[in-house]
Design a protein around this motif. Structure first.
Motif, PDB file in Angstrom:
ATOM      1  N   GLU A 121       4.370  19.775  48.582  1.00 42.55           N
ATOM      2  CA  GLU A 121       5.256  19.817  47.549  1.00 42.55           C
ATOM      3  C   GLU A 121       4.913  21.324  46.587  1.00 42.55           C
ATOM      4  OE1 GLU A 121       4.376  16.486  45.029  1.00 42.55           O
ATOM      5  OE2 GLU A 121       5.407  15.019  46.422  1.00 42.55           O
ATOM      6  N   GLU A 122       3.800  21.490  46.598  1.00 41.72           N
ATOM      7  CA  GLU A 122       3.320  22.718  45.994  1.00 41.72           C
ATOM      8  C   GLU A 122       4.029  24.136  46.551  1.00 41.72           C
ATOM      9  OE1 GLU A 122      -0.827  23.041  45.028  1.00 41.72           O
ATOM     10  OE2 GLU A 122      -0.812  21.142  44.126  1.00 41.72           O
ATOM     11  N   GLU A 123       3.886  23.830  47.903  1.00 40.68           N
ATOM     12  CA  GLU A 123       4.217  25.076  48.848  1.00 40.68           C
ATOM     13  C   GLU A 123       5.952  25.204  48.626  1.00 40.68           C
ATOM     14  OE1 GLU A 123       2.986  27.489  50.970  1.00 40.68           O
ATOM     15  OE2 GLU A 123       1.122  26.593  49.597  1.00 40.68           O
ATOM     16  N   ALA A 124       6.472  23.982  48.787  1.00 45.73           N
ATOM     17  CA  ALA A 124       7.986  23.742  48.576  1.00 45.73           C
ATOM     18  C   ALA A 124       8.319  24.579  47.289  1.00 45.73           C
ATOM     19  CB  ALA A 124       8.408  22.459  48.764  1.00 45.73           C
ATOM     20  N   LYS A 125       7.501  24.032  46.107  1.00 43.56           N
ATOM     21  CA  LYS A 125       7.801  24.695  44.813  1.00 43.56           C
ATOM     22  C   LYS A 125       7.668  26.202  44.715  1.00 43.56           C
ATOM     23  CE  LYS A 125       6.464  23.947  40.112  1.00 43.56           C
ATOM     24  NZ  LYS A 125       5.611  23.216  39.272  1.00 43.56           N
ATOM     25  N   ARG A 126       6.585  26.784  45.313  1.00 40.98           N
ATOM     26  CA  ARG A 126       6.578  28.189  45.469  1.00 40.98           C
ATOM     27  C   ARG A 126       7.252  28.873  46.235  1.00 40.98           C
ATOM     28  NH1 ARG A 126       0.783  26.989  45.060  1.00 40.98           N
ATOM     29  NH2 ARG A 126       0.728  26.391  47.265  1.00 40.98           N
ATOM     30  N   GLU A 127       7.944  28.274  47.394  1.00 39.72           N
ATOM     31  CA  GLU A 127       9.139  28.908  47.976  1.00 39.72           C
ATOM     32  C   GLU A 127      10.223  28.873  47.419  1.00 39.72           C
ATOM     33  OE1 GLU A 127      11.344  30.683  51.276  1.00 39.72           O
ATOM     34  OE2 GLU A 127       9.110  30.352  50.873  1.00 39.72           O
ATOM     35  N   ALA A 128      10.581  28.016  46.819  1.00 36.76           N
ATOM     36  CA  ALA A 128      11.806  27.781  45.856  1.00 36.76           C
ATOM     37  C   ALA A 128      11.781  28.787  44.602  1.00 36.76           C
ATOM     38  CB  ALA A 128      12.074  26.433  45.249  1.00 36.76           C
ATOM     39  N   GLU A 129      10.479  28.910  44.002  1.00 40.62           N
ATOM     40  CA  GLU A 129      10.432  30.092  43.100  1.00 40.62           C
ATOM     41  C   GLU A 129      10.533  31.443  43.753  1.00 40.62           C
ATOM     42  OE1 GLU A 129       6.575  29.295  41.521  1.00 40.62           O
ATOM     43  OE2 GLU A 129       7.388  27.586  40.024  1.00 40.62           O
ATOM     44  N   HIS A 130       9.939  31.732  44.830  1.00 42.52           N
ATOM     45  CA  HIS A 130      10.124  32.790  45.629  1.00 42.52           C
ATOM     46  C   HIS A 130      11.707  33.277  45.938  1.00 42.52           C
ATOM     47  CE1 HIS A 130       9.172  36.354  48.231  1.00 42.52           C
ATOM     48  NE2 HIS A 130       9.847  35.590  49.379  1.00 42.52           N
ATOM     49  N   GLN A 131      12.434  32.102  46.329  1.00 41.24           N
ATOM     50  CA  GLN A 131      13.795  32.478  46.779  1.00 41.24           C
ATOM     51  C   GLN A 131      14.411  32.679  45.338  1.00 41.24           C
ATOM     52  OE1 GLN A 131      15.267  32.712  49.693  1.00 41.24           O
ATOM     53  NE2 GLN A 131      13.228  32.406  50.467  1.00 41.24           N
ATOM     54  N   THR A 132      14.103  32.076  44.731  1.00 40.63           N
ATOM     55  CA  THR A 132      14.845  32.153  43.177  1.00 40.63           C
ATOM     56  C   THR A 132      14.536  33.772  42.736  1.00 40.63           C
ATOM     57  OG1 THR A 132      14.759  29.873  42.541  1.00 40.63           O
ATOM     58  CG2 THR A 132      15.053  31.591  40.691  1.00 40.63           C
ATOM     59  N   ALA A 133      13.382  34.074  42.973  1.00 37.35           N
ATOM     60  CA  ALA A 133      13.028  35.543  42.439  1.00 37.35           C
ATOM     61  C   ALA A 133      13.721  36.451  43.125  1.00 37.35           C
ATOM     62  CB  ALA A 133      11.458  35.735  42.555  1.00 37.35           C
ATOM     63  N   LEU A 134      13.876  36.438  44.636  1.00 36.82           N
ATOM     64  CA  LEU A 134      14.717  37.177  45.314  1.00 36.82           C
ATOM     65  C   LEU A 134      16.239  36.993  45.081  1.00 36.82           C
ATOM     66  CD1 LEU A 134      13.408  36.295  48.670  1.00 36.82           C
ATOM     67  CD2 LEU A 134      12.875  38.357  47.779  1.00 36.82           C
ATOM     68  N   ARG A 135      16.640  35.786  44.567  1.00 37.04           N
ATOM     69  CA  ARG A 135      17.987  35.862  44.098  1.00 37.04           C
ATOM     70  C   ARG A 135      18.201  36.724  42.992  1.00 37.04           C
ATOM     71  NH1 ARG A 135      19.258  30.688  41.766  1.00 37.04           N
ATOM     72  NH2 ARG A 135      18.637  31.971  39.956  1.00 37.04           N
ATOM     73  N   ASP A 136      17.441  36.664  42.016  1.00 38.82           N
ATOM     74  CA  ASP A 136      17.523  37.104  40.788  1.00 38.82           C
ATOM     75  C   ASP A 136      17.179  38.715  41.025  1.00 38.82           C
ATOM     76  OD1 ASP A 136      17.596  34.825  39.770  1.00 38.82           O
ATOM     77  OD2 ASP A 136      15.722  34.875  38.496  1.00 38.82           O
TER      78      ASP A 136
END
Length: 150
Positions: free
Chosen positions: A75-90
């Motif tokens: 779950e933590e890894e999925a959260k980190r990946e989602a945050e990373h993807q959000t940062a890339l999108r931003d």
């Protein structure tokens, strides 16, 4: 009448001659009887088996704990990946909105200054202090970007 568990009883076994000889040799090395050697080895196998059973039980009991830890890690890894993807999108959006990479870097630097002063909006003095920091940064930004700011 039932026998007590501590009572000694006679047990007749049939074993190969080669095993009997090994038992005799082991008993001679330890300076005790073949009977004592046989009893010690039988007791050892039961104690060993009990130890392995206890380890297996402990592992089974910890299995749920380890599985839970694994799920939490996933779950933590999925959260980190989602945050990373959000940062890339931003980052892509910011580049699209602001234009050049230099302008993006400038906006990020200003955002960093704002993040360093979380109370910037508390009162006029804090706003002025942040404004001066940004002004100082922008004054030197031209040197940093070598005149490429658009």
């Amino acid at each position: 009448m039932a026998r007590k568990p501590t009572e000694y009883v006679q047990l007749k076994l049939r074993v190969r001659e080669s095993l009997r000889r090994k038992l005799e040799r082991a008993a001679e090395k330890k300076a005790h009887s073949a009977n004592a050697e046989a009893v010690a080895r039988i007791e050892y196998t039961f104690a060993d088996e009990e130890e392995w059973e206890a380890r297996a039980k402990e592992m089974e009991e910890r299995r749920d704990e380890i599985d839970q830890q694994h799920r939490e890690w996933l779950e933590e890894e999925a959260k980190r990946e989602a945050e990373h993807q959000t940062a890339l999108r931003d980052s892509r959006l910011l580049t699209f909105m602001v234009g050049s990479d230099d302008n993006v870097t400038l906006v990020r630097a200003i955002m960093h200054l704002i993040n360093e002063h979380p109370d910037w909006n508390k009162d006029a003095e804090e706003r002025i202090r942040l404004g001066l920091k940004i002004q100082e940064f922008l004054t030197h930004a031209n040197d940093v970007f070598q005149g490429q700011i658009k």
